[in-house]
Design a protein around this motif. Structure first.
Motif, PDB file in Angstrom:
ATOM      1  N   LYS A  47      -9.517  -0.794   2.660  1.00 53.95           N
ATOM      2  CA  LYS A  47      -8.339  -1.398   2.503  1.00 53.95           C
ATOM      3  C   LYS A  47      -7.675  -2.110   3.806  1.00 53.95           C
ATOM      4  N   ARG A  48      -8.338  -1.668   4.655  1.00 53.15           N
ATOM      5  CA  ARG A  48      -7.635  -2.180   6.059  1.00 53.15           C
ATOM      6  C   ARG A  48      -8.723  -2.991   6.724  1.00 53.15           C
ATOM      7  N   PRO A  49      -8.613  -4.287   6.792  1.00 50.57           N
ATOM      8  CA  PRO A  49      -9.599  -5.224   7.384  1.00 50.57           C
ATOM      9  C   PRO A  49      -9.263  -5.337   9.053  1.00 50.57           C
ATOM     10  N   LEU A  50      -8.461  -4.992   9.455  1.00 51.00           N
ATOM     11  CA  LEU A  50      -8.200  -4.734  10.862  1.00 51.00           C
ATOM     12  C   LEU A  50      -8.969  -3.748  11.453  1.00 51.00           C
ATOM     13  N   GLN A  51      -8.591  -2.841  10.928  1.00 53.35           N
ATOM     14  CA  GLN A  51      -9.116  -1.359  11.048  1.00 53.35           C
ATOM     15  C   GLN A  51     -10.869  -1.277  11.112  1.00 53.35           C
ATOM     16  N   LEU A  52     -11.063  -1.945   9.841  1.00 49.42           N
ATOM     17  CA  LEU A  52     -12.491  -2.039   9.813  1.00 49.42           C
ATOM     18  C   LEU A  52     -13.201  -2.940  10.866  1.00 49.42           C
ATOM     19  N   LEU A  53     -12.525  -3.939  11.166  1.00 53.38           N
ATOM     20  CA  LEU A  53     -13.083  -4.964  12.112  1.00 53.38           C
ATOM     21  C   LEU A  53     -13.353  -4.072  13.634  1.00 53.38           C
ATOM     22  N   PHE A  54     -12.135  -3.317  13.944  1.00 54.82           N
ATOM     23  CA  PHE A  54     -12.056  -2.606  15.105  1.00 54.82           C
ATOM     24  C   PHE A  54     -13.151  -1.509  15.225  1.00 54.82           C
ATOM     25  N   TRP A  55     -13.369  -0.811  14.379  1.00 53.32           N
ATOM     26  CA  TRP A  55     -14.519   0.348  14.366  1.00 53.32           C
ATOM     27  C   TRP A  55     -15.733  -0.228  14.210  1.00 53.32           C
ATOM     28  N   SER A  56     -15.857  -1.341  13.479  1.00 53.80           N
ATOM     29  CA  SER A  56     -17.196  -2.153  13.580  1.00 53.80           C
ATOM     30  C   SER A  56     -17.501  -2.606  14.826  1.00 53.80           C
ATOM     31  N   THR A  57     -16.730  -3.037  15.654  1.00 54.81           N
ATOM     32  CA  THR A  57     -16.897  -3.399  16.980  1.00 54.81           C
ATOM     33  C   THR A  57     -17.375  -2.362  17.994  1.00 54.81           C
ATOM     34  N   ILE A  58     -16.516  -1.091  17.955  1.00 54.89           N
ATOM     35  CA  ILE A  58     -16.804   0.094  18.509  1.00 54.89           C
ATOM     36  C   ILE A  58     -18.434   0.388  18.263  1.00 54.89           C
ATOM     37  N   ALA A  59     -18.873   0.468  16.871  1.00 55.89           N
ATOM     38  CA  ALA A  59     -20.162   0.945  16.388  1.00 55.89           C
ATOM     39  C   ALA A  59     -21.248  -0.077  17.093  1.00 55.89           C
ATOM     40  N   ILE A  60     -20.907  -1.294  17.254  1.00 60.06           N
ATOM     41  CA  ILE A  60     -21.820  -2.258  17.985  1.00 60.06           C
ATOM     42  C   ILE A  60     -22.114  -2.345  19.559  1.00 60.06           C
ATOM     43  N   GLN A  65       0.632  -1.165  -0.010  1.00 61.13           N
ATOM     44  CA  GLN A  65      -0.095   0.138   0.005  1.00 61.13           C
ATOM     45  C   GLN A  65       1.069   1.025   0.265  1.00 61.13           C
ATOM     46  N   GLU A  66       0.573   1.959  -0.879  1.00 55.04           N
ATOM     47  CA  GLU A  66       1.270   3.440  -0.876  1.00 55.04           C
ATOM     48  C   GLU A  66       0.166   4.494  -0.207  1.00 55.04           C
ATOM     49  N   LYS A  67       0.915   5.497   0.109  1.00 52.34           N
ATOM     50  CA  LYS A  67       0.144   6.502   0.557  1.00 52.34           C
ATOM     51  C   LYS A  67      -0.881   7.180  -0.269  1.00 52.34           C
ATOM     52  N   GLU A  68      -2.049   7.299   0.081  1.00 49.62           N
ATOM     53  CA  GLU A  68      -3.198   7.678  -1.017  1.00 49.62           C
ATOM     54  C   GLU A  68      -3.088   9.194  -1.094  1.00 49.62           C
ATOM     55  N   LYS A  69      -3.548   9.554  -2.357  1.00 47.53           N
ATOM     56  CA  LYS A  69      -3.577  10.828  -2.613  1.00 47.53           C
ATOM     57  C   LYS A  69      -5.096  11.126  -3.287  1.00 47.53           C
ATOM     58  N   GLY A  70      -5.789  12.000  -2.748  1.00 43.56           N
ATOM     59  CA  GLY A  70      -7.247  11.876  -3.162  1.00 43.56           C
ATOM     60  C   GLY A  70      -8.063  10.850  -2.707  1.00 43.56           C
ATOM     61  N   GLY A  71      -8.911  10.577  -3.407  1.00 45.41           N
ATOM     62  CA  GLY A  71      -9.996   9.556  -3.323  1.00 45.41           C
ATOM     63  C   GLY A  71     -11.115   9.788  -2.342  1.00 45.41           C
ATOM     64  N   HIS A  72     -11.898   8.829  -2.115  1.00 48.84           N
ATOM     65  CA  HIS A  72     -12.986   9.145  -1.479  1.00 48.84           C
ATOM     66  C   HIS A  72     -12.428   8.831  -0.063  1.00 48.84           C
ATOM     67  N   TRP A  73     -13.271   9.850   1.156  1.00 49.50           N
ATOM     68  CA  TRP A  73     -12.751   9.806   2.358  1.00 49.50           C
ATOM     69  C   TRP A  73     -12.811   8.262   3.282  1.00 49.50           C
ATOM     70  N   HIS A  74     -13.627   7.583   2.613  1.00 46.16           N
ATOM     71  CA  HIS A  74     -13.912   6.001   3.205  1.00 46.16           C
ATOM     72  C   HIS A  74     -13.175   4.954   2.526  1.00 46.16           C
ATOM     73  N   SER A  75     -12.408   5.377   1.492  1.00 41.97           N
ATOM     74  CA  SER A  75     -11.515   4.517   0.909  1.00 41.97           C
ATOM     75  C   SER A  75     -10.286   4.035   1.859  1.00 41.97           C
ATOM     76  N   TRP A  76      -9.982   4.848   2.780  1.00 40.13           N
ATOM     77  CA  TRP A  76      -8.927   4.596   3.545  1.00 40.13           C
ATOM     78  C   TRP A  76      -8.934   3.199   4.294  1.00 40.13           C
ATOM     79  N   ILE A  77     -10.397   2.843   5.002  1.00 38.78           N
ATOM     80  CA  ILE A  77     -10.528   1.857   5.735  1.00 38.78           C
ATOM     81  C   ILE A  77     -11.095   0.738   4.850  1.00 38.78           C
TER      82      ILE A  77
END
Length: 731
Positions: free
Chosen positions: A512-525, A498-510
């Motif tokens: 590409k990152r399954p562990l971060q998605l898992l973490f924030w989904s856990t917080i949400a529920i 992964q390279e540091k992203e330039k531009g793109g949709h704000w949500h595109s960061w997460i």
């Protein structure tokens, strides 16, 4: 682990920018179709089993002659039906779709073939043991969580195995971007794990018996936080993931709006978890918790309909295919049913609507719109799309699939319309008064009035099963004409660092990152559950105690466990709401402090029979004896099955001491050393009931199960009757 070889990517590879592909290698691997096929077979088999058991339950509701022996009474059959449909049929359907789509979306074989096989066989074994244990009466009686603690532990272990295999596959993927279907799979994994562990917390007494760590109001809150979200995160979110994968595949169209799917995902998983208390409106649950459930249930319409519209609009430009393609037909009805159920659910959360619908068949109709339409039809559509591909052939008969679609659709209509009608009829009859101010109908009249609707329901269920049998034949012939492809070859370049992203949709960061998605989904529920639980457990004013309410005697406790074994709570509530018709019919409304020793709570969710909260002392012991032996002898026209074995069976008291010790450990204030005198105490109380029965010419031994059950029924609601109502708390 997969076997793979690597080749340098050739100049003929996709015409990408030179810099992007430079240094990448094309890797060859294969998808594991065997695990997909096995889960698909299991889905089909358990689906038929669950539906047939459901048909038996429908027939039992029509006439008690369909209750066979103590192992196949409605109370036990109903639990087997719900568990078979939810965890066996839908559960295997989830795994079928996830194991197929995840490999393709990640461009990777499953993380571990061994874990895949272990997951499959362990899940099937749990289903078998679950069915056997429920038929034998080993149950916690908590809806959709009836299994006893050894099976609960087994489920947790197998779920973790599935999670490791899933997350391992995602982490080693070759596709950097995580498609929206994977988000829903991740949310399903983490939320089901949290729900199952929290709700299953119990203190074992033996291998087949345990008591909930929570009591009364707290137990009710935890159970319906679980129960509602079992619907949300086992019957909904994984199927939304399947919808996002299979509908675009079947329509050969991209998903309508990716941005809408982002809103759909985060709003749904955050809001859903709050809505559980709407199952407890007008009960002894604190009002603030009930209002939270109502408000968040109403908000839930937005993300739910966002998801439905995203699915239906994916078919834009492809509606002509729906006319010819049975797969799309099933999926369109599935999405429409999802929209209907998720509109109706929030409406049922309004307190004025809930006052009419709760405890009636209306709720049963609502549930089956989702189960038959959403889960059932999406599963059928997925299997029709999937099986020809697994066997490298075409579907044997499109015509038969269309026949299945129409018979199944008619089955749904013949099932739910009469049950909606039955629900409204029940509620109106329960609440009707004569001009003189008396209740117009006896409870039994409200039961016999709706029997024709129950016959129609059984007919609708039969049609639905006939449709499923047609599908089995069609798929069998498809398999016979094809050749199974156990290892489907595939190629993809390795994932690029992964390279540091330039531009793109704000949500595109997460994305590409399954562990971060898992973490924030856990917080949400977690947020909703914590905010609802902490005050209910820690602030004493939420559950005002009543000094007159005492622990059950050992004999009453054994009787209560028999009540649980026979699953009486599926037909009889123990919760009188503060409505005029209910207090006139049953007695004073229920208070939170009355349930502080109830582990588990037994409020129920449906009144096929009357509420029993104030049953104690209403009828003589002989009436209960005769009623359990032959319900029609005391209540002509009743559809309650006989429980004659309670008169024949000797009460098992080998665990009574340990049960009292367990209750003491949980804070029930039995005197110190009381556990040593339980048998003497039980014999004394049983002798009194035996003598009462003898006065009415009923001879029965004092050590029979019926004696303990009568002791429990005669205790219900009697504690607060000793107190002047002005000194009782309002809640």
């Amino acid at each position: 682990m997969e076997n793979q070889t690597s080749n340098p990517i050739t100049p003929e590879s996709p015409p990408q920018k030179k810099g992007k592909w430079e240094g990448l290698q094309l890797e060859h691997f294969s998808y594991d179709n065997t695990i997909v096929r096995n889960f698909a077979y299991a889905t089909t088999f358990w689906g038929l089993v669950g539906m047939l058991v459901g048909l038996l339950a429908a027939l039992q509701m029509s006439h008690p002659m369909f209750n066979f022996t103590e192992y196949f009474t409605f109370g036990r059959v109903r639990s087997v039906h719900t568990n078979a449909v939810i965890f066996a049929f839908v559960g295997n359907g989830i795994f079928t779709g996830v194991y197929y789509s995840l490999q393709r979306l990640c461009k990777a074989r499953m993380f571990s073939d061994f874990l895949s096989k272990l997951h499959f066989w362990a899940w099937q074994l749990i289903i078998v043991f679950a069915a056997l244990s429920l038929f034998m009466g080993y149950t916690t009686t908590k809806e959709y969580a009836e299994l006893e603690w050894p099976l609960d532990i087994a489920i947790a272990v197998v779920w973790v195995i599935f999670g490791i295999n899933m997350m391992g596959t995602i982490i080693k993927r070759r596709e950097q971007h995580l498609y929206v279907a994977i988000w829903f799979y991740i949310a399903t994994f983490v939320t089901v794990a949290v729900l199952h562990i929290v709700n299953s917390m119990a203190l074992p007494v033996s291998f087949t018996k345990s008591y909930s760590l929570y009591a009364g109001v707290q137990d009710a809150l935890v159970q319906w936080w679980y129960g509602h979200n079992a619907v949300a995160f086992f019957l909904t979110t994984p199927y939304l993931g399947l919808m996002y994968y299979f509908v675009p595949k079947a329509a050969n169209r991209p998903v309508y709006s990716y941005r809408l799917s982002i809103i759909h995902y985060w709003a749904l998983i955050f809001i859903y978890i709050w809505a559980g208390p709407h199952h407890l409106l007008y009960t002894a649950l604190p009002d603030w918790a009930q209002w939270l459930g109502t408000v968040f249930s109403l908000m839930l319409i937005a993300p739910s309909w966002g998801g439905m519209l995203n699915g239906l609009l994916t078919l834009r430009g492809a509606w002509d295919k729906v006319r010819e393609n049975p797969v799309l037909k099933f999926m369109v009805v599935a999405l429409t049913s999802y929209g209907m159920a998720t509109f109706e659910g929030p409406m049922l959360s309004f307190k004025n609507v809930n006052a009419i619908s709760h405890y009636t068949d209306w709720t049963i109709a609502h549930v089956h719109v989702g189960a038959l339409g959403w889960n059932g039809f999406l599963t059928f559509g997925m299997l029709y799309w999937l099986m020809p591909r697994l066997f490298s052939t075409k579907l044997f008969s499109t015509k038969l699939a269309n026949v299945h679609f129409w018979i199944g659709t008619l089955g749904i209509l013949f099932y739910v319309i009469p049950i909606y009608w039955a629900g409204w009829t029940q509620s109106l009859m329960w609440k009707e008064f004569t001009p003189a101010g008396f209740l117009k109908y006896e409870f039994l009249e409200t039961v016999t009035q709706i029997l024709p609707m129950y016959y129609m329901r059984a007919f609708g269920g039969t049609l639905y099963i006939i449709g499923a049998l047609i599908m089995v034949y069609n798929i069998f012939k498809t398999i016979k004409q094809g050749r199974f492809v156990p290892e489907e070859k595939a190629s993809a370049p390795a994932i690029k660092v992964q390279e540091k992203e330039k531009g793109g949709h704000w949500h595109s960061w997460i994305e590409k990152r399954p562990l971060q998605l898992l973490f924030w989904s856990t917080i949400a529920i977690l947020i909703g559950g914590i905010i609802e639980f902490v005050p209910t457990f820690l602030i004493r004013s939420n559950v005002p105690t009543i000094a007159a309410v005492k622990p059950y005697t050992p004999l009453e406790l054994e009787g209560r466990d028999l009540y649980i074994r026979e699953n009486c709570a599926v037909c009889h509530s123990q919760m009188i709401r503060p409505f005029r018709d209910e207090t006139e019919r049953y007695g004073d409304y229920s208070k939170a402090g009355e349930f502080v020793y109830d582990r588990p709570f037994l409020w129920g969710s449906k009144r096929t029979g009357p509420d029993l909260q104030r049953e104690g002392g209403k009828m003589p012991d002989s009436w209960h004896f005769n009623h359990m032996y032959d319900p029609q002898s005391t209540s002509p026209g009743s559809i309650m099955p006989p429980y004659y074995w309670l008169i024949e069976n000797q009460l098992n008291t080998s665990l009574t001491e340990r049960k009292i010790e367990a209750m003491q450990s949980l804070g029930v204030p039995y005197p110190k050393g009381f556990e040593k005198q339980v048998h003497e105490d039980m014999a004394k109380q049983a002798k009194g009931i035996q003598e009462n029965l003898a006065k009415d010419n009923i001879e029965v031994k004092a050590d029979r199960e019926i004696i303990a059950l009568i002791a429990y029924l005669q205790r219900l609601g009697t504690d607060v009757k000793k107190v002047d109502p002005q000194y009782l708390p309002k809640k």
